[in-house]
Design a protein around this motif. Structure first.
Motif, PDB file in Angstrom:
ATOM      1  N   LYS A 120      52.831  18.122  -8.586  1.00 28.86           N
ATOM      2  CA  LYS A 120      52.501  18.132  -9.824  1.00 28.86           C
ATOM      3  C   LYS A 120      52.022  19.482 -10.467  1.00 28.86           C
ATOM      4  N   SER A 121      50.927  19.883  -9.586  1.00 26.54           N
ATOM      5  CA  SER A 121      50.323  21.298  -9.713  1.00 26.54           C
ATOM      6  C   SER A 121      51.221  22.457  -9.888  1.00 26.54           C
ATOM      7  N   LEU A 122      52.084  22.450  -8.766  1.00 29.51           N
ATOM      8  CA  LEU A 122      52.918  23.621  -8.648  1.00 29.51           C
ATOM      9  C   LEU A 122      53.880  23.690  -9.848  1.00 29.51           C
ATOM     10  N   ARG A 123      54.340  22.669 -10.079  1.00 33.08           N
ATOM     11  CA  ARG A 123      55.171  22.495 -11.241  1.00 33.08           C
ATOM     12  C   ARG A 123      54.515  23.062 -12.536  1.00 33.08           C
ATOM     13  N   THR A 124      53.487  22.397 -12.736  1.00 33.14           N
ATOM     14  CA  THR A 124      52.645  22.877 -13.921  1.00 33.14           C
ATOM     15  C   THR A 124      52.277  24.353 -14.002  1.00 33.14           C
ATOM     16  N   GLU A 125      52.122  24.849 -12.758  1.00 29.37           N
ATOM     17  CA  GLU A 125      51.654  26.165 -12.777  1.00 29.37           C
ATOM     18  C   GLU A 125      52.974  26.915 -13.049  1.00 29.37           C
ATOM     19  N   MET A 126      54.179  26.869 -12.720  1.00 27.46           N
ATOM     20  CA  MET A 126      55.295  27.485 -13.007  1.00 27.46           C
ATOM     21  C   MET A 126      55.374  27.326 -14.557  1.00 27.46           C
ATOM     22  N   LYS A 127      55.482  26.252 -15.184  1.00 29.54           N
ATOM     23  CA  LYS A 127      55.492  26.146 -16.624  1.00 29.54           C
ATOM     24  C   LYS A 127      54.635  26.935 -17.286  1.00 29.54           C
ATOM     25  N   ALA A 128      53.363  26.947 -16.679  1.00 28.63           N
ATOM     26  CA  ALA A 128      52.246  27.835 -17.328  1.00 28.63           C
ATOM     27  C   ALA A 128      52.458  29.276 -17.703  1.00 28.63           C
TER      28      ALA A 128
END
Length: 204
Positions: free
Chosen positions: A184-192
């Motif tokens: 979840k954090s990995l995906r959030t970081e890419m979207k950020a």
């Protein structure tokens, strides 16, 4: 534009080669996570292509990326890979049918998505390496097409957009090497990051 794509095969010594080798050494689930992160960054390229050319299916593309993240969070999720790959093939652009540069990053995304699904289904063990190369190659082709002069290997490598691409891949690699990857954090970081691998704003 096609020549820029076909001839854009500069070989960056050092960081590029080591990145690909590190990706190759990942086990299956971390490799899928790495691929999913890069796909998240490449998705806007395909979505914009669909809007501009009235071809493709950006909703399907987004759903397939979502499906990969869901699989990472619950590996027992049942996926009919043959059906999904067939759907994807139907909305993958043919460069011969379009005369704008956008077809190339859109095709790169579809090829990367195909490689990831094949990695998940054990058809393509080097799927993540293919995704890494497609993402970096897409940046390279974009820079070559954008430049009014012929860029040297070093000039492409030193461009801020390519530096950001390489740094991002290394950052994602570091996260995927963690024994307990926080998907979840990995995906959030890419979207950020708020932009695609070729610098397309997610807000556009």
């Amino acid at each position: 534009m096609s020549n820029a794509k076909k001839n854009g095969k500069n070989d960056f010594a050092g960081s590029k080669l080591s990145t690909f080798q590190q990706v190759r050494d990942l086990s299956k689930k971390p490799a899928v996570a790495f691929s999913a992160a890069l796909l998240q960054r490449m998705l806007p390229n395909y979505e914009l292509f669909c809007e501009v050319n009235e071809f493709g299916d950006k909703e399907l593309a987004s759903k397939l990326v979502d499906l990969i993240w869901e699989w990472l969070n619950a590996s027992k999720a049942k996926i009919n890979y043959a059906v999904q790959l067939e759907k994807l093939e139907e909305v993958t652009p043919d460069i011969e049918n379009f005369n704008n540069f956008g077809v190339y990053p859109a095709l790169d995304f579809c090829m990367a998505l195909t490689a990831t699904l094949q990695l998940m289904s054990d058809e393509e063990p080097n799927g993540a390496v293919m995704v890494a190369k497609l993402s970096q190659g897409g940046v390279e082709a974009y820079l070559l097409a954008l430049s009014e002069t012929d860029l040297t290997n070093e000039e492409v490598k030193q461009d801020p957009l390519m530096q950001f691409e390489i740094d991002t891949q290394l950052e994602v690699l570091a996260m995927c090497k963690n024994k307990s990857i926080d998907f979840k954090s990995l995906r959030t970081e890419m979207k950020a990051q708020e932009m695609s691998n070729i610098g397309l704003s997610l807000g556009e």
